[in-house]
Design a protein around this motif. Structure first.
Motif: not given
Length: 284
Positions: A5-13, A193-195, A214-228
Motif C-alpha cells: 500500500p501507498g500513502a493514497a490508500d491510507s486513512p490520512l486526510g 497527503v494533507t499538505g 551557509a550552503g548547508l543552512l540554505q539547503y535545510i531551509i530548501s525543504f520548506r516547500g517539500h512534500d514528503d
C-alpha cells in the motif's frame, strides 16, 4: 503477491471513525522502497538507523475498568521494509482506550508484536520494533533538552530556494578533514497527503571535508516547500550530503514536533554507533 500500500490508500486526510476497542488491523504500513528508489537507493541502503517515535496519548483500562495512562516510546529499525502511516498509528493506539489489559507489560508486548508485524508487512520479521512505556510515576523524570552542536541559525543568509536544492551543498575537499556537529531549528516540510506543515530541528554530525555552513543552512531551509514523510526527508538529506560533501562519516537526526499526540524522529548514520537519546525538545 502482496499489495504494497501507498500513502493514497491510507486513512490520512480522510474522515475517520474512531474506535476504542483494540484492533491491530488499524496499523497501515507504507513501503520504504519506492521513495528510496527515487533517491537512487536500490537494494540494501548504505546507511543504518531508526525512527524514534513518542506517543503521548496512550491509555487503556485495567482489569477493574479503571483508566491507565502512559507515554510510549518506539524504535522502528530503518532496515524494516515499511513505515507506519502516522494517523493509522494514532487510530491503533486509540483502540486501546476501552480495552481491558492485565497490566502495562501486556500492553507493551501486544504493541511490540503488532508494530513489528506491520513494519515488515506480514513478511518475516527481521528485527522487532522496540517499545518502552513510561508510567506516570516516572513522568517527572522525562527531560527536555535541545540538540547539541553548533547552531547554523546564527548565520545571516539570503534564502530563495524552497524545494530541495542539493546543489547548495559544498565542502572544502582540498583541506584537512574536520569532525563537527551542526544543528538547525529551521527544518520544515509538508505532509505529502494533507499538505499540513511538519516542523523539525535537525542535527548533522560528520567527519570529513568541512561543509560550507551557509550552503548547508540554505539547503535545510530548501525543504520548506517539500512534500514528503519525515523518514524520507531525512534519508534524502543524508544522501544529498553524502554525495555532495563526501564525508567519511555522517549522521543525520531530525526531531519533528508532535501532531496528533505523536512525534517522529528519524536518525540515519553511515556507521554503527549508539542510538541517540530519545529526549524531547522544547517545541515537542
Amino acid at each position: 503477491m502482496n499489495h504494497s500500500p501507498g500513502a493514497a490508500d491510507s486513512p490520512l486526510g480522510r474522515s475517520t471513525s474512531y474506535t476504542d476497542h483494540y484492533d491491530p488491523l488499524l496499523l497501515f504500513p507504507i513501503a520504504r522502497a519506492p521513495q528510496r528508489a527515487a533517491m537512487g537507493i536500490e537494494g540494501r541502503p548504505m546507511f543504518f538507523g531508526a525512527d524514534l517515535w513518542t506517543a503521548y496519548e496512550l491509555s487503556w483500562l485495567n482489569a477493574r475498568g479503571k483508566p491507565q495512562v502512559a507515554i510510549a516510546q518506539f524504535m522502528i529499525p530503518a532496515e524494516s521494509t515499511h513505515i507506519i502511516e502516522s494517523k493509522s498509528f494514532k487510530l491503533y493506539l486509540n483502540s486501546f482506550n476501552g480495552t481491558r489489559m492485565a497490566d502495562s507489560e501486556e500492553v507493551r508486548q501486544r504493541i511490540r508484536s503488532d508494530v513489528s508485524a506491520a513494519i515488515w508487512h506480514d513478511g518475516p520479521v527481521g528485527s522487532s520494533a522496540g517499545v518502552k512505556l513510561v508510567l506516570p510515576d516516572d513522568f517527572d523524570r522525562e527531560p527536555i533538552h535541545e540538540m547539541d552542536g553548533l547552531n547554523l541559525d546564527r548565520l545571516d543568509i539570503d534564502c530563495d530556494r524552497f524545494h530541495p536544492a542539493p546543489e547548495l551543498l559544498s565542502s572544502a575537499v582540498d583541506e584537512q578533514p574536520v569532525t563537527e556537529t551542526l544543528t538547525s531549528r529551521l527544518l520544515k516540510s509538508n505532509c505529502p497527503v494533507t499538505g499540513q506543515p511538519d516542523w523539525a530541528s535537525v542535527q548533522i554530525s560528520y567527519t570529513g571535508p568541512q561543509i560550507d555552513q551557509a550552503g548547508l543552512l540554505q539547503y535545510i531551509i530548501s525543504f520548506r516547500g517539500h512534500d514528503d514523510f519525515h523518514e524520507h526527508c531525512v534519508e534524502r538529506m543524508f544522501m544529498d550530503i553524502w554525495t555532495r560533501c563526501k564525508p567519511a562519516k555522517l549522521a543525520v537526526y531530525a526531531r519533528y514536533t508532535r501532531r496528533g499526540g505523536l512525534d517522529i524522529n528519524p536518525w540515519r548514520t553511515s556507521h554503527p554507533c549508539p542510538l541517540p537519546a530519545n529526549v524531547r525538545m522544547a517545541r515537542q
